[in-house]
Structures are given as structure tokens and as C-alpha cells.
Design a protein around this motif. Structure first.
Motif, PDB file in Angstrom:
ATOM      1  N   ALA A  41       0.838  -1.200   0.000  1.00 14.21           N
ATOM      2  CA  ALA A  41       0.000   0.000   0.000  1.00 14.21           C
ATOM      3  C   ALA A  41       0.872   1.248   0.000  1.00 14.21           C
ATOM      4  N   GLU A  42       0.293   2.368   0.390  1.00 19.63           N
ATOM      5  CA  GLU A  42       0.989   3.653   0.334  1.00 19.63           C
ATOM      6  C   GLU A  42       1.771   3.944   1.610  1.00 19.63           C
ATOM      7  N   LEU A  43       1.182   3.592   2.759  1.00 21.16           N
ATOM      8  CA  LEU A  43       1.793   3.913   4.045  1.00 21.16           C
ATOM      9  C   LEU A  43       2.462   2.684   4.654  1.00 21.16           C
ATOM     10  N   THR A  44       3.545   2.925   5.407  1.00 20.48           N
ATOM     11  CA  THR A  44       4.357   1.847   6.008  1.00 20.48           C
ATOM     12  C   THR A  44       4.520   0.691   5.018  1.00 20.48           C
ATOM     13  N   SER A  45       5.012   1.017   3.860  1.00 19.34           N
ATOM     14  CA  SER A  45       4.996   0.097   2.725  1.00 19.34           C
ATOM     15  C   SER A  45       6.063  -0.988   2.809  1.00 19.34           C
ATOM     16  N   THR A  46       5.701  -2.148   2.296  1.00 14.32           N
ATOM     17  CA  THR A  46       6.628  -3.229   1.962  1.00 14.32           C
ATOM     18  C   THR A  46       6.079  -3.873   0.697  1.00 14.32           C
ATOM     19  N   PHE A  47       6.868  -4.716   0.059  1.00 12.29           N
ATOM     20  CA  PHE A  47       6.329  -5.559  -1.008  1.00 12.29           C
ATOM     21  C   PHE A  47       6.587  -7.006  -0.641  1.00 12.29           C
ATOM     22  N   CYS A  48       5.971  -7.921  -1.381  1.00 16.01           N
ATOM     23  CA  CYS A  48       6.091  -9.340  -1.063  1.00 16.01           C
ATOM     24  C   CYS A  48       6.212 -10.145  -2.349  1.00 16.01           C
ATOM     25  N   MET A  49       7.190 -11.051  -2.382  1.00 14.21           N
ATOM     26  CA  MET A  49       7.421 -11.914  -3.540  1.00 14.21           C
ATOM     27  C   MET A  49       7.071 -13.352  -3.196  1.00 14.21           C
ATOM     28  N   GLY A  50       6.439 -14.042  -4.124  1.00 16.23           N
ATOM     29  CA  GLY A  50       6.147 -15.452  -3.943  1.00 16.23           C
ATOM     30  C   GLY A  50       7.228 -16.306  -4.572  1.00 16.23           C
ATOM     31  N   LYS A  51       7.839 -17.163  -3.770  1.00 18.74           N
ATOM     32  CA  LYS A  51       8.884 -18.066  -4.252  1.00 18.74           C
ATOM     33  C   LYS A  51       8.531 -19.462  -3.770  1.00 18.74           C
ATOM     34  N   GLY A  52       8.011 -20.287  -4.687  1.00 20.53           N
ATOM     35  CA  GLY A  52       7.507 -21.586  -4.268  1.00 20.53           C
ATOM     36  C   GLY A  52       6.323 -21.396  -3.344  1.00 20.53           C
ATOM     37  N   ARG A  53       6.397 -21.982  -2.162  1.00 17.12           N
ATOM     38  CA  ARG A  53       5.341 -21.817  -1.155  1.00 17.12           C
ATOM     39  C   ARG A  53       5.732 -20.804  -0.084  1.00 17.12           C
ATOM     40  N   GLN A  54       6.739 -20.017  -0.382  1.00 20.38           N
ATOM     41  CA  GLN A  54       7.208 -19.020   0.573  1.00 20.38           C
ATOM     42  C   GLN A  54       6.820 -17.613   0.132  1.00 20.38           C
ATOM     43  N   ALA A  55       6.469 -16.795   1.118  1.00 18.41           N
ATOM     44  CA  ALA A  55       6.241 -15.370   0.883  1.00 18.41           C
ATOM     45  C   ALA A  55       7.465 -14.634   1.412  1.00 18.41           C
ATOM     46  N   ILE A  56       8.193 -13.982   0.516  1.00 17.92           N
ATOM     47  CA  ILE A  56       9.406 -13.259   0.897  1.00 17.92           C
ATOM     48  C   ILE A  56       9.076 -11.774   0.945  1.00 17.92           C
ATOM     49  N   MET A  57       8.995 -11.239   2.150  1.00 20.90           N
ATOM     50  CA  MET A  57       8.662  -9.830   2.324  1.00 20.90           C
ATOM     51  C   MET A  57       9.925  -8.988   2.360  1.00 20.90           C
ATOM     52  N   SER A  58       9.831  -7.818   1.756  1.00 27.50           N
ATOM     53  CA  SER A  58      10.935  -6.871   1.874  1.00 27.50           C
ATOM     54  C   SER A  58      11.003  -6.351   3.298  1.00 27.50           C
ATOM     55  N   GLN A  59      12.100  -5.709   3.625  1.00 26.73           N
ATOM     56  CA  GLN A  59      12.155  -4.993   4.885  1.00 26.73           C
ATOM     57  C   GLN A  59      11.190  -3.808   4.844  1.00 26.73           C
ATOM     58  N   TYR A  60      10.874  -3.251   6.005  1.00 22.39           N
ATOM     59  CA  TYR A  60      10.057  -2.044   6.086  1.00 22.39           C
ATOM     60  C   TYR A  60      10.694  -0.954   5.223  1.00 22.39           C
ATOM     61  N   ILE A  61       9.890  -0.330   4.373  1.00 21.87           N
ATOM     62  CA  ILE A  61      10.394   0.701   3.458  1.00 21.87           C
ATOM     63  C   ILE A  61       9.966   2.094   3.900  1.00 21.87           C
ATOM     64  N   GLY A  62       8.710   2.243   4.327  1.00 26.77           N
ATOM     65  CA  GLY A  62       8.231   3.549   4.774  1.00 26.77           C
ATOM     66  C   GLY A  62       7.044   4.014   3.963  1.00 26.77           C
ATOM     67  N   ASP A  63       6.686   5.269   4.140  1.00 28.79           N
ATOM     68  CA  ASP A  63       5.555   5.851   3.422  1.00 28.79           C
ATOM     69  C   ASP A  63       6.010   6.322   2.047  1.00 28.79           C
ATOM     70  N   LEU A  64       5.294   5.878   1.013  1.00 26.97           N
ATOM     71  CA  LEU A  64       5.682   6.226  -0.360  1.00 26.97           C
ATOM     72  C   LEU A  64       5.146   7.614  -0.713  1.00 26.97           C
ATOM     73  N   LYS A  65       5.689   8.614  -0.016  1.00 24.18           N
ATOM     74  CA  LYS A  65       5.215   9.990  -0.199  1.00 24.18           C
ATOM     75  C   LYS A  65       6.194  10.856  -0.977  1.00 24.18           C
ATOM     76  N   ASN A  66       7.422  10.388  -1.127  1.00 28.03           N
ATOM     77  CA  ASN A  66       8.418  11.231  -1.781  1.00 28.03           C
ATOM     78  C   ASN A  66       9.322  10.391  -2.677  1.00 28.03           C
TER      79      ASN A  66
END
Length: 540
Positions: A412-437
Motif C-alpha cells: 500500500a501507500e503507508l508503512t509500505s513493503t512488497f512481497c514476492m512469492g517463491k515456491g510456497r514461501q512469501a518473501i517480504m521486503s524490509q520495512y520501506i516507509g511511506d511512499l510519499k516522496n
């Protein structure tokens, strides 16, 4: 694959493939020593998809070896599975560690950063070449994800590559009986990265002089920028109202609370309540920030109007040295950035941006490749909730039991992370922050590109929030536009939260979900607030 039902006790050659978090945690040296204990001959090596062994053993012997691996593996490792296959007969004269190989698009897990271990703290006082060395580490502790450029996890693929080992460190690195056997970031006072301090009065490079100067600054209510594992912190005496006020004005941060680092759990207990589970999390090798219930307030401006306080304990060698010199039992440790911007990792940029605001900038000349904030957790009953998934947690995957290969969730926009699917695993990025700038969006794109490379990930489906103006949604649309083979779908905000909660709780079928997450674009084109939805994974 072999079964546990037994076979003739003759010596055969077996191939063991170990999957999970088995790189960067001292796993190969552990296997080497265990093989010697069992008097096994063969070899072990890292590959991008895990750790592989070839050994000569009886059927009973290989099963005992497997069971001991499962029950005695390094504390920071996490074995997902061990496969055993009978291989063609080979003769081995000894057991050895082989060079790593990059063999496929399958990848093992990448170790998160690990807090300094008690043995290294002891060595920092006793080993002649490491006395007072503030970047000491071993196979059981130290930087991992923050310094990794690529897999396999070997020194040339980390930001330790420019530092050649001295003869003493090289001897430890190659000695199977040593705790630093194949410890990739191994270093000492003679060959490793070093600390330095920049201030208006000049540069200091001797660690004892730095600590003496820091003591004076903190005691006088001053501010410091201090390079941590995954980025810079801004710090001051937690009991200095003047220092806290200066820090709040500097960060242009009116209401959000500051986290505190205490000398010890016993010191923290004077100000917060800590139950057994909270202490277990607080003192674990991950050393996150834990939200704890206040007994009493500390200083105006730290966590005003809140019943909880974010508390963490020292996790770098330098933190322990710091508290040996400071009189105060706690310091503020907040992310080294200005509001809504990513945490700073560049020594040069931190010095330039903080110089007019702080009384000293403390850094070391080992590069941080992957920036990563401190993780934030809370304990509710027997459950541990990860509120901000970052240092010591990312990029460890979440096992789902659902096939997710090729799916990218852009967040989402606030306290953002993304997530990748690899097999049966969900690999989340580290905390990125608010996508405001632009700075935070650049960080988002940078980490996405790095994760694709490190985890050998190619998306075929990208999923974004329903809101068309979120930066993460625009990123998803652009990705699909540039790659016609990638399908793009949108998911309603509150439904996504409920589905996430279902997966976390292991629920199937239809549920009544409560999502009190503020506003999100509804499927009718209007803004929705907190919602109660009858939903399953696909519909609501």
C-alpha cells in the motif's frame, strides 16, 4: 529418498540436500565439525538453493546424522527440510568444505543480521588482536543481510570484500576448531573496517577517544548520529529533556514516540513492565524494539500520552562499549533520517546532512548495502506480533503452504513493503516507509531490483491496491506495461488485510473479518473506513 525402515548396514554414498536458512549462520562449519564427530568422510558446500553434502555412511549412520542436524543446528538457522538420496558409490579420504556454487534459480534463505554473541563480547576484552574492536563477529553473530550483495553468501559477495584478512584472521578462518571458521565478515584491529567520528572540532579515529568524546556529548545533552547495522541512528540521553527536544525539532517529528535502548533488561524494568515472553523476545538474538507497558514516564517528549514504550537492548559491539562509558542507563535510538525519508546509510551523506544538527557523526568504513530499520514487536498473551518487519527478521520468508511462485504484491501507500512469492514461501521486503516522496520510492525500486536478483525472482502476476493513485499501484501498472507477460490485478484494501489475517492464523473457507485500518478505496469507487466483511481468500 530413503525411508526410516532400515536396510543392510553397509557403507554407501549419500547426498543430503538441506533447505531453509542455512547460509550466513555458521552452517557449513557446524556440519564440518559434526561430520568429524561422527567420523564421516565427504564434503559440504553452499549452493544458491541450499547446502549440499556428500558422505559415506551406513543407512543407520546417515539417519542419526540427519537427526542430530535437526536437533543441534545453529540457533539462528531454520531448517525447512532435509532430503537424503543414495548416490553412486564414491570414495572420500576426509571431510572438507568446498567452494560455493551458483547452480539454479532456486535459492536458499538469506540470513538476517544477528546481534553480537556473548563469546565475541568476551573476545573483545581478552583477544590481543581484538581488544576493544567494535566490529567483532563470528559464525554465530554479526552483519549478514545488511552487507550481502548477492548469493552465495561468501566474502567476495559482501561489502567485506575490500578488506583482506591478516594472517591471524586467515588462520582462524581456515581452522575448523575455531569459532570464526568460514565466518565471512571476520576481522580484527589489524585488518578490518574502523570507526571514526566527525565533529566541528575535527576527526577522531581512535575508538577509546571516540567513546570518551561521546560520553561528554551525551552527558551534556548533545545529539549524535551513530551508524548502526542497517543505517544511521540519531541518539541522545533519554533523561535529557533538552536533548530530546533538540532531536524532536531536528526530525520535525511532533507526536510519534522515540524508541529507547537500555543498558540491560534489569535497567529497563525500572521503567517498564516485562513479562517472561517479552523478555524472551527482548533478549533474543534478533534484539528488536519491543513495545512494553510503562511503569512511569521518563522524559517529556519521548512517548507522551502513550501507555507503552519502545525498548531495545544493545545488539552491536559498539553499543556495549557505549554503555560501558555512559552514566545514563538509556539513550534514545531513533532512525537516522528526516521525517518521511529513508534511513541514511551513506557516511558522506550522513555527515553532510546531519553536521549542522548534531554534535558528532560516528561511522565506520564498511558499506551498508541493504538499508534496514530496527524491527518493532509487541507481545499479546502468548503471541508475538511483528509490527515492523525489518532488522533480524527480513528477508526471512514466511511459509504459507500455498503455491505462490511468480506472484508480486506491491503493498500500500503507508508503512509500505512488497512481497514476492517463491515456491510456497512469501518473501517480504524490509520495512520501506511511506511512499510519499521520491527518495522513498527510489528505495522501494532499489530493493525490488535487488530482491529479484538475489532471490532469482521473475513475476508473472503483480497484485496492487485498488487505489489508482498509490505509488505502489503505479509501480505495478508500469511493471505490467513494460512486461506484457505480467498480469496485473487490484485488490480492495480491507479485503487484503482480512486475507492476510486468515493466512497468518491458518484459516480456510469463509470468515467474518474486522479490518479497522483507516480509509481505503472501496469496490464502489468511494472511500471506505474500518470495515466488517464476510470474506474468503477470493471474494467478499
Amino acid at each position: 529418498m530413503i525411508s526410516d525402515t532400515g536396510a543392510m548396514q553397509v557403507i554407501e554414498t549419500y547426498k543430503l540436500m538441506i533447505y531453509g536458512l542455512v547460509q550466513g549462520v555458521g552452517f557449513r562449519p557446524y556440519i564440518f565439525r559434526l561430520a568429524h564427530t561422527h567420523r564421516l568422510k565427504g564434503w559440504v558446500e553452499n549452493r544458491t538453493d541450499g547446502v549440499i553434502l556428500m558422505i559415506n555412511a551406513t543407512h543407520e549412520g546417515v539417519l542419526k546424522f540427519r537427526d542430530e542436524i535437526i536437533h543441534t543446528a545453529p540457533v539462528a538457522s531454520a531448517i525447512e527440510s532435509i532430503e537424503i538420496v543414495k548416490a553412486g558409490r564414491q570414495e572420500f579420504s576426509s571431510f572438507e568444505i568446498r567452494n560455493s556454487e551458483d547452480i539454479s534459480d532456486a535459492v536458499t534463505e538469506i540470513s538476517p543480521d544477528i546481534a553480537v554473541c556473548p563469546e565475541c563480547l568476551y573476545d573483545m576484552k581478552e583477544q590481543p588482536h581484538r581488544k576493544g574492536y567494535p566490529l567483532i563477529n563470528c559464525t554465530h553473530c554479526g552483519p549478514r543481510f545488511s552487507i550481502i550483495r548477492d548469493l552465495p553468501y561468501d566474502r567476495p559477495n559482501t561489502t567485506m570484500a575490500p578488506f583482506d584478512m591478516c594472517p591471524v584472521c586467515r588462520a582462524e578462518y581456515t581452522d575448523v576448531s575455531d569459532r570464526r571458521f568460514h565466518a565471512q565478515p571476520v576481522a580484527c584491529n589489524h585488518c578490518g573496517p574502523v570507526y571514526r567520528m566527525e565533529s566541528a572540532s575535527g576527526q577522531i579515529e581512535n575508538i577509546d577517544d571516540i567513546l570518551t568524546r561521546v560520553k561528554d556529548i551525551v552527558a551534556g545533552g548533545g545529539l549524535l548520529a551513530v551508524k548502526g547495522t542497517g543505517g544511521f541512528h540519531l541518539t541522545c540521553n533519554a533523561f535529557s529533556e533538552e536533548g530530546v527536544k533538540r532531536l524532536r525539532n531536528m526530525k520535525r517529528r511532533n507526536g510519534k514516540p522515540f524508541a529507547l535502548m537500555f543498558r540491560s533488561a534489569d535497567e529497563a524494568r525500572k521503567f517498564v513492565k516485562i513479562n517472561r515472553k517479552e523478555e524472551e523476545v527482548l533478549t533474543s538474538w534478533r534484539r528488536p524494539i519491543v513495545l512494553l507497558r510503562k511503569k512511569r514516564n521518563i522524559t517529556k517528549g519521548i512517548a507522551d500520552g502513550l501507555s507503552t514504550l519502545g525498548v531495545m537492548l544493545p545488539y552491536m559491539p559498539f553499543h556495549h562499549q557505549l554503555f560501558e562509558h555512559l552514566d545514563t542507563p538509556a539513550v534514545v535510538m531513533t532512525s537516522g533520517n528526516f521525517t518521511d525519508e529513508p534511513i541514511l546509510i551513506s557516511d558522506e551523506k550522513a555527515t553532510r546532512m546531519f553536521a549542522d544538527h548534531v554534535d558528532g557523526v560516528i561511522s565506520y568504513n564498511r558499506e551498508i548495502f541493504n538499508r534496514i530499520d530496527d524491527s518493532v514487536l509487541a507481545v499479546t498473551g502468548k503471541d508475538v506480533m511483528v509490527l515492523r518487519r525489518a532488522r533480524a527478521y527480513a528477508p526471512s520468508p514466511i511459509r504459507t503452504g500455498i503455491e505462490l511462485e511468480g506472484i508480486l504484491g506491491t503493498g500500500a501507500e503507508l508503512t509500505s513493503t512488497f512481497c514476492m512469492g517463491k515456491g510456497r514461501q512469501a518473501i517480504m521486503s524490509q520495512y520501506i516507509g511511506d511512499l510519499k516522496n521520491l527518495e522513498t520510492l527510489d528505495f522501494y525500486r532499489e530493493i525490488y531490483d535487488r530482491f529479484c536478483r538475489m532471490f532469482r525472482f521473475s513475476p508473472n502476476l503483480v497484485v496492487s491496491d485498488l487505489h489508482p493513485d498509490y505509488m505502489s499501484t503505479r509501480f505495478a501498472r508500469q511493471l505490467a506495461k513494460e512486461h506484457p507477460n505480467i498480469q496485473h490485478i487490484s485488490v480492495q484494501h480491507h479485503h487484503a488485510h482480512i486475507a492476510s489475517g486468515m493466512l497468518d492464523a491458518g484459516l480456510e473457507g469463509e470468515v467474518l473479518g474486522f479490518s479497522f485500518d483507516g480509509t481505503g478505496l472501496g469496490s464502489d469507487g468511494h472511500s471506505w473506513g474500518g470495515e466488517v466483511l464476510k470474506a474468503d481468500y477470493l471474494n467478499f
